[in-house]
Design a protein around this motif. Structure first.
Motif, short mmCIF file in Angstrom:
data_model
loop_
_atom_site.label_atom_id
_atom_site.label_comp_id
_atom_site.label_asym_id
_atom_site.label_seq_id
_atom_site.Cartn_x
_atom_site.Cartn_y
_atom_site.Cartn_z
N ASN A 1 0.86 -1.17 0.00
CA ASN A 1 0.00 0.00 0.00
C ASN A 1 0.91 1.23 0.00
O ASN A 1 1.61 1.47 0.96
CB ASN A 1 -0.89 -0.04 1.26
CG ASN A 1 -2.01 0.98 1.20
OD1 ASN A 1 -1.85 2.07 0.69
ND2 ASN A 1 -3.15 0.60 1.74
N TYR B 1 2.70 2.83 3.03
CA TYR B 1 1.89 2.67 4.24
C TYR B 1 2.08 1.26 4.79
O TYR B 1 2.21 1.06 5.98
CB TYR B 1 0.41 2.84 3.88
CG TYR B 1 -0.08 4.27 3.80
CD1 TYR B 1 0.68 5.32 4.29
CD2 TYR B 1 -1.33 4.56 3.26
CE1 TYR B 1 0.21 6.63 4.24
CE2 TYR B 1 -1.81 5.85 3.21
CZ TYR B 1 -1.04 6.88 3.70
OH TYR B 1 -1.53 8.16 3.65
N ARG C 1 3.39 4.36 8.98
CA ARG C 1 3.07 4.76 7.61
C ARG C 1 3.90 6.00 7.26
O ARG C 1 4.08 6.88 8.10
CB ARG C 1 1.58 5.08 7.50
CG ARG C 1 0.73 3.82 7.52
CD ARG C 1 -0.74 4.13 7.60
NE ARG C 1 -1.10 4.49 8.97
CZ ARG C 1 -2.35 4.72 9.36
NH1 ARG C 1 -3.34 4.64 8.50
NH2 ARG C 1 -2.62 5.03 10.62
N PHE D 1 3.88 9.15 9.85
CA PHE D 1 2.56 9.57 10.31
C PHE D 1 2.24 9.04 11.70
O PHE D 1 1.79 9.78 12.57
CB PHE D 1 1.48 9.09 9.32
CG PHE D 1 0.07 9.40 9.72
CD1 PHE D 1 -0.48 10.65 9.51
CD2 PHE D 1 -0.73 8.42 10.32
CE1 PHE D 1 -1.79 10.93 9.89
CE2 PHE D 1 -2.05 8.70 10.69
CZ PHE D 1 -2.58 9.95 10.48
N GLN E 1 0.93 13.28 14.24
CA GLN E 1 0.35 12.95 12.94
C GLN E 1 0.72 13.91 11.81
O GLN E 1 -0.13 14.63 11.29
CB GLN E 1 -1.18 12.87 13.04
CG GLN E 1 -1.65 11.73 13.91
CD GLN E 1 -3.17 11.68 14.03
OE1 GLN E 1 -3.88 12.60 13.63
NE2 GLN E 1 -3.67 10.59 14.56
N TYR F 1 -1.57 16.96 11.54
CA TYR F 1 -3.02 16.82 11.65
C TYR F 1 -3.45 16.77 13.10
O TYR F 1 -4.47 17.33 13.49
CB TYR F 1 -3.50 15.56 10.93
CG TYR F 1 -5.00 15.48 10.95
CD1 TYR F 1 -5.74 16.17 9.99
CD2 TYR F 1 -5.67 14.79 11.95
CE1 TYR F 1 -7.11 16.16 10.03
CE2 TYR F 1 -7.05 14.77 11.99
CZ TYR F 1 -7.77 15.46 11.03
OH TYR F 1 -9.12 15.46 11.08
N PRO G 1 -15.11 19.83 10.37
CA PRO G 1 -14.73 18.49 9.94
C PRO G 1 -13.96 18.52 8.61
O PRO G 1 -14.24 19.35 7.75
CB PRO G 1 -16.06 17.76 9.77
CG PRO G 1 -17.11 18.80 9.75
CD PRO G 1 -16.56 20.01 10.45
N VAL G 2 -12.99 17.63 8.48
CA VAL G 2 -12.16 17.56 7.27
C VAL G 2 -12.54 16.27 6.53
O VAL G 2 -12.27 15.18 7.01
CB VAL G 2 -10.67 17.53 7.64
CG1 VAL G 2 -9.80 17.38 6.40
CG2 VAL G 2 -10.29 18.78 8.41
N TYR G 3 -13.18 16.41 5.37
CA TYR G 3 -13.66 15.23 4.65
C TYR G 3 -12.65 14.70 3.65
O TYR G 3 -12.84 13.68 3.03
CB TYR G 3 -15.01 15.53 3.99
CG TYR G 3 -16.10 15.71 5.02
CD1 TYR G 3 -16.61 14.61 5.69
CD2 TYR G 3 -16.59 16.97 5.34
CE1 TYR G 3 -17.59 14.75 6.66
CE2 TYR G 3 -17.57 17.13 6.31
CZ TYR G 3 -18.07 16.02 6.96
OH TYR G 3 -19.03 16.15 7.92
N LYS G 4 -11.57 15.47 3.45
CA LYS G 4 -10.46 14.95 2.66
C LYS G 4 -9.20 15.64 3.17
O LYS G 4 -9.21 16.84 3.39
CB LYS G 4 -10.68 15.25 1.18
CG LYS G 4 -9.60 14.65 0.33
CD LYS G 4 -9.73 14.95 -1.13
CE LYS G 4 -8.58 14.29 -1.88
NZ LYS G 4 -8.42 14.80 -3.22
N MET G 5 -8.14 14.88 3.33
CA MET G 5 -6.91 15.47 3.85
C MET G 5 -6.32 16.45 2.85
O MET G 5 -6.22 16.13 1.66
CB MET G 5 -5.89 14.37 4.11
CG MET G 5 -6.27 13.45 5.24
SD MET G 5 -6.54 14.32 6.77
CE MET G 5 -4.99 14.03 7.56
#
Lengths: 394, 107
Positions: free
Chosen positions: A104, A122, A153, A170, A198, A216, A248-252
């Motif tokens: 991955n 990862y 990762r 990470f 993170q 993050y 909220p974060v829906y995509k990094m």
């Protein structure tokens, strides 16, 4: 000689010679590729003629695929989500070599001298180094952290001068520097611990000097000066957004080498709908520009005058253009649902934008914002032009 | 006073789950399939085998209670990158997704 033999020889000549004559000589400086995220394929493109040259299939899981280019800009190295590393010839559209290098993977980089490809993984967490010619493995760097007693990762793998690669762990909150300049088979490692919670991605400035990792899990960023790695990692912007409610974060978000202009770097706010301006000479926050949603890519055009910003779900139908000098939004585009990536032509007169659900890539004039054309591409995501070969950290 | 009110709740939940999931219109099920592969896929991978987010294959989730997974999807997990999706996914949507994940998510 029988006539049959003559015919066979004639046919053989046609088969051998024809391809060379059929394809006129051409350069690769205006070529590139677009990832088709659902099909395991890429489209080779010509940015001068605005054409699709050919689809190349068989690249595995391309859902988060990215690419780097050989220093002669003839070959692309595509990193697939499934750990596939594929070397593609931009001129013939052929896969030259493909290896499954991990379980991955998240992306990669190419060394300053072009001899080595590094892939960030990862699963199992770490970095692998390959010979760019043969894709033979040269070194394996498991990202084993003493702190967590586990593999981590790896994110934010970037190349810099001195044949060095920098990357972030990470899960462990560390930054590592791998120096290939002396013995590529045994890279010299420098490990920086406790750099923050993170780290999710990183950038290097276009001069290769600063490696900046976004965090993050907490406020602020971690900065490493590659002119003075002995000075260690510095934490900056720790006060940014303190005490404010995060959205909220829906995509990094991604951090991009493109997001630097003059003395400034532009960082997507995390959980905040704004672009953050940071002065590199002091690493102080010097501005915040409110935008339409959670920024994903903040990219400065090659002139450094304007920023193009796209967004996470649910605002991913929108692109905003910011004027750097006045720090204001001067244009808003609505290309359609799921704008996933943007790429500038080498001198920045056009920008190509992938619109996933419309199965379309749009081409815009960056001065007038007029749409110059569009191309049918299946669920397009990343767009990568060969001029990346000549820049650090892309 | 009713005895064991929690038992009733549990039973109700247990019965409601599969029924709700079946009741979701086919069109919505298709929308959700796409939604999960695309939007959740950013973090969990288009094939849901994991990335920054954990693996969501049936194998990876097999020992996890559906209620926990539903709560995770609706409200997110603080301290991690998993956001809450309640503004965009109804309870019935979420139940269907979890049910489908546990069975092995459709293509």
């Amino acid at each position: 000689m029988t006539s049959r033999k003559v015919l066979l020889i004639f046919l053989a000549c046609v088969v051998l010679v024809f391809p060379t004559f059929a394809q006129e000589l051409r350069g690769t400086g205006d070529l590139g590729l677009i990832v088709e995220r659902a099909k395991g394929s890429i489209q080779l493109i010509d940015t001068t003629k605005h054409t699709l040259l050919q689809r190349v299939e068989g690249l595995g899981d391309t859902s988060h695929a990215s690419a780097v280019f050989s220093r002669d800009t003839r070959y692309a190295y595509v990193f697939g989500r499934d750990g596939g590393l594929t070397k593609v010839d931009l001129l013939t559209g052929k896969i030259v070599k493909r290896v499954l290098q991990s379980g991955n993977s998240i992306g990669g980089a190419i060394s300053q001298d072009g001899r080595f490809i590094a892939a960030a993984n990862y699963v199992p967490g770490g970095v692998k180094i390959f010979d760019s010619e043969t894709l033979e493995q040269v070194a394996d760097i498991p990202a084993y952290s003493d702190a967590t007693q586990a593999l981590s990762r790896v994110v934010g793998l970037e190349d810099s001068f001195g044949n060095r690669f920098a990357f972030s762990l990470f899960d462990a909150g560390e930054i590592w520097l791998a120096d290939l300049s002396e013995d590529p088979r045994h890279p010299k490692l420098t490990q920086y611990k406790n750099i923050g919670n993170q780290p999710y991605d990183a950038l290097v400035t276009p001069d290769g000097r600063w490696y900046v990792a976004g965090l993050y899990g907490e406020d602020g960023m971690a900065v490493l000066d590659l002119w003075h790695p002995e000075k260690g990692v510095r934490r900056v912007l720790r006060e940014y957004g303190r005490g404010e409610q995060k959205l909220p974060v829906y995509k990094m978000p991604h951090l991009e080498t493109w997001a630097a202009s003059g003395n400034l770097v532009f960082i997507p706010g995390v959980g905040r709908h704004e672009v953050v301006l940071v002065d590199i000479s002091t690493w102080q926050l010097v501005g915040r520009i409110p935008v339409a949603g959670q920024p994903v890519f903040v990219m400065s055009d090659p002139t450094g005058r304007r920023l193009w910003v796209n967004f996470a779900f649910p605002d991913y139908d929108t692109v905003q253009v910011i004027d750097v000098e006045s720090r204001s939004i001067i244009h808003t585009l609505k290309p359609g649902k799921a704008v996933l990536h943007m790429e500038f032509t080498p001198r920045g007169e056009q920008v190509w934008i992938s619109v996933r659900d419309a199965n379309r890539v749009d081409i815009y004039d960056t001065t007038t914002f007029k749409k110059l054309g569009e191309l049918p591409v299946d669920a397009p995501s990343g767009i990568f032009f060969s001029a990346r070969a000549n820049r650090f950290g892309l | 006073m009713k005895p064991y009110p929690w038992l009733t709740t549990l039973l109700l939940l247990g019965c409601a789950l599969p029924v709700q999931a079946e009741n979701l219109p086919v069109a919505r099920q298709q929308e959700l399939t796409r939604f999960v592969r695309q939007e959740c896929g950013f973090c969990h991978g288009l094939r849901l085998t994991g990335g920054l987010g954990s693996s969501l294959t049936a194998e990876a989730l097999k020992d996890k209670p559906a209620e926990t997974l539903i709560a995770t999807i609706r409200y997110g997990r603080t301290g991690t990158a998993m956001p809450g999706w309640a503004p965009y996914l109804s309870e019935a949507d979420t139940e269907w997704i979890v049910d489908a994940l546990l069975k092995g998510f459709p293509e």
